[in-house]
Design an enzyme around this catalytic site. Sequence first.
Site, PDB file in Angstrom:
ATOM      1  N   GLY A 121       0.836  -1.195   0.000  1.00 26.82           N
ATOM      2  CA  GLY A 121       0.000   0.000   0.000  1.00 26.82           C
ATOM      3  C   GLY A 121       0.867   1.240   0.000  1.00 26.82           C
ATOM      4  CG  HIS A 132       0.465   7.038   5.443  1.00 29.00           C
ATOM      5  ND1 HIS A 132       1.635   7.508   5.999  1.00 29.00           N
ATOM      6  CD2 HIS A 132       0.669   5.705   5.235  1.00 29.00           C
ATOM      7  CE1 HIS A 132       2.508   6.500   6.131  1.00 29.00           C
ATOM      8  NE2 HIS A 132       1.940   5.392   5.682  1.00 29.00           N
ATOM      9  CD  GLN A 184       3.575   5.855   2.466  1.00 28.73           C
ATOM     10  OE1 GLN A 184       2.554   5.328   2.036  1.00 28.73           O
ATOM     11  NE2 GLN A 184       4.545   5.164   3.036  1.00 28.73           N
ATOM     12  CG  HIS A 230      -0.539   1.446   7.315  1.00 29.19           C
ATOM     13  ND1 HIS A 230       0.427   0.950   8.170  1.00 29.19           N
ATOM     14  CD2 HIS A 230       0.120   2.276   6.463  1.00 29.19           C
ATOM     15  CE1 HIS A 230       1.606   1.477   7.851  1.00 29.19           C
ATOM     16  NE2 HIS A 230       1.453   2.281   6.813  1.00 29.19           N
ATOM     17  CD  GLU A 231      -0.988   2.681   2.813  1.00 33.15           C
ATOM     18  OE1 GLU A 231      -0.535   3.842   2.728  1.00 33.15           O
ATOM     19  OE2 GLU A 231      -0.270   1.694   3.063  1.00 33.15           O
ATOM     20  CB  CYS A 276       5.304   2.258   7.159  1.00 34.14           C
ATOM     21  SG  CYS A 276       4.846   3.788   6.329  1.00 34.14           S
ATOM     22  CG  LEU A 277       6.806   0.949   1.063  1.00 24.41           C
ATOM     23  CD1 LEU A 277       6.342   1.222  -0.363  1.00 24.41           C
ATOM     24  CD2 LEU A 277       7.903  -0.112   1.059  1.00 24.41           C
TER      25      LEU A 277
END
Length: 170
Positions: free
Chosen positions: A45, A141, A50, A137-138, A95-96
């Site tokens: 995701g 963000h 990001q 999660h996204e 998380c990236l």
Amino acid sequence: MIENIVIYPDKKLREISQEVVEFGSGLKETLDNMYDTMMDKGGVGLAGIQIGKTQRILIVNIPREDKIQYKEDLLEVINPEILESSGEILFQEGCLSIPNFYEYVRRASYIKLRFQNKEGKSEIIEARDYLAVALQHEIDHLNGILFIDKLSILKKKKFEKEYRKNFKAS
Ligand code: CO
């Protein structure tokens, strides 16, 4: 096109993303770039912020049982709104934007989500387990929230210790 990922503790990650009002070619290009970037980094995701885009957009592509991420499963989510949530699940997240750190986070195991697709059309989906976790999660963000914010004080300390170590090493 593969973009650079904004990495913690960059303050950009704390910004609140803005609602999308224009569903044009610029939005589609951003979504395509997000997909290329997510796949290049091996993520499931990615939120717009990001890659530095403060727009309420996110993508999720959960692998199937064979561990392959099929593009036909890709969800492109614009202006999401959680209508209902229930249940509880403890799931290991990463998380990236926070490389090399994984920890268990408690979230709702079921959500009902309303969002717009990239044409601006409204859709409602129900998501459970892994998909529900990834979407929550996204969505966090988009509100400047990271999964490490949800850790207990003890686990947060562990994160700070490990992260400082990794940060120095790199
Ligand atoms: Co993330």
